[in-house]
Design a protein around this motif. Structure first.
Motif, PDB file in Angstrom:
ATOM      1  N   LEU A  81      95.819 -30.814 -82.260  1.00 24.85           N
ATOM      2  CA  LEU A  81      95.629 -31.563 -83.493  1.00 24.85           C
ATOM      3  C   LEU A  81      95.842 -33.058 -83.340  1.00 24.85           C
ATOM      4  N   ALA A  82      96.456 -33.477 -82.240  1.00 24.39           N
ATOM      5  CA  ALA A  82      96.660 -34.901 -81.928  1.00 24.39           C
ATOM      6  C   ALA A  82      97.672 -35.592 -82.828  1.00 24.39           C
ATOM      7  N   VAL A  83      98.356 -34.827 -83.695  1.00 24.35           N
ATOM      8  CA  VAL A  83      99.427 -35.377 -84.523  1.00 24.35           C
ATOM      9  C   VAL A  83     100.547 -34.349 -84.617  1.00 24.35           C
ATOM     10  N   PRO A  84     101.787 -34.823 -84.846  1.00 22.48           N
ATOM     11  CA  PRO A  84     102.877 -33.867 -85.064  1.00 22.48           C
ATOM     12  C   PRO A  84     102.693 -33.137 -86.397  1.00 22.48           C
ATOM     13  N   TYR A  85     103.163 -31.918 -86.455  1.00 26.22           N
ATOM     14  CA  TYR A  85     103.139 -31.164 -87.707  1.00 26.22           C
ATOM     15  C   TYR A  85     104.317 -30.192 -87.713  1.00 26.22           C
ATOM     16  N   SER A  86     104.671 -29.724 -88.894  1.00 30.74           N
ATOM     17  CA  SER A  86     105.793 -28.803 -89.042  1.00 30.74           C
ATOM     18  C   SER A  86     105.295 -27.363 -89.115  1.00 30.74           C
ATOM     19  N   GLU A  87     106.220 -26.426 -88.937  1.00 24.03           N
ATOM     20  CA  GLU A  87     105.906 -25.007 -88.995  1.00 24.03           C
ATOM     21  C   GLU A  87     106.897 -24.312 -89.912  1.00 24.03           C
ATOM     22  N   GLY A  88     106.476 -23.205 -90.517  1.00 26.80           N
ATOM     23  CA  GLY A  88     107.355 -22.435 -91.378  1.00 26.80           C
ATOM     24  C   GLY A  88     107.296 -20.960 -91.048  1.00 26.80           C
ATOM     25  N   ILE A  89     108.222 -20.208 -91.614  1.00 21.68           N
ATOM     26  CA  ILE A  89     108.236 -18.756 -91.447  1.00 21.68           C
ATOM     27  C   ILE A  89     108.520 -18.100 -92.794  1.00 21.68           C
ATOM     28  N   VAL A  90     108.031 -16.886 -92.926  1.00 23.29           N
ATOM     29  CA  VAL A  90     108.328 -16.078 -94.101  1.00 23.29           C
ATOM     30  C   VAL A  90     108.523 -14.647 -93.635  1.00 23.29           C
TER      31      VAL A  90
END
Length: 204
Positions: A81-90
């Motif tokens: 994606l060439a940019v930082p991003y966050s991740e989540g969980i459920v």
């Protein structure tokens, strides 16, 4: 958008064609999708996600525990994606040893992060659709920018709920599958292929 590869009419490979633990061999009717084909398809799905979300810092993938962990990790490994991003969980619990609950019990983590995000719910398998419909509705309540769904496996099933994944790996016949994260009573998740569970194990 990625439509699934239709394998509903495919004949299973025999278990003897693969290196599978002796503990699992007699439990499987066969292997429907080998590991290499799964990995190739995950890479294709990741390329489609990359095309949609490249340079998007608001991209927010959410792993639906426990079954989607393997797919989630492999999918994100392939993203560029060439940019930082966050991740989540459920965490979603619908299937236990007994009958399936009509409405799954879901527990989100870091719900406050969802506002303004382009959320991608990453699930292992779409069957009746109740779990993903519940998760999608819960996410939408926190005002995200968008909500889409990626599922590696999709079962040919007449659903009562409206769930339309943006990214789908394989369209499967209506059987009981294990492997690549899918389990039966917490077994078989570590199987590297997608196998069909023997009906005798299910008690049918």
């Amino acid at each position: 958008m990625q439509s699934p590869i239709d394998v509903r009419d495919r004949e299973c490979y025999t278990v003897d064609q693969f290196q599978i633990s002796e503990a699992y061999r007699s439990d499987l009717e066969g292997v429907l999708i080998p590991r290499d084909e799964i990995e190739d398809r995950v890479a294709q799905l990741a390329a489609a996600v990359t095309d949609e979300h490249r340079s998007n810092p608001d991209f927010y993938p959410i792993c639906v525990l426990k079954g989607a962990m393997r797919f989630f990790v492999d999918l994100l490994r392939e993203l560029e994606l060439a940019v930082p991003y966050s991740e989540g969980i459920v965490h979603s619990s619908r299937y236990q040893s007994g009958p399936a609950a009509a409405t799954p019990d879901v527990q989100f983590f870091d719900e406050e992060r969802l506002a303004g995000k382009d959320v991608l719910l990453v699930e292992d398998i779409l069957h009746e659709g109740n779990t993903l419909a519940t998760l999608r509705d819960r996410v939408e309540a926190f005002d995200p920018n968008s909500v889409s769904i990626a599922t590696l496996f999709e079962v040919d099933f007449d659903r009562d709920v409206d769930v339309d994944p943006a990214y789908s790996g394989f369209l499967l016949p209506d059987s009981f599958f294990v492997g690549y994260g899918l389990d039966y009573e917490e077994r078989y998740r570590d199987l590297r292929h997608l196998g069909v569970l023997n009906q005798e194990i299910l008690g049918d």
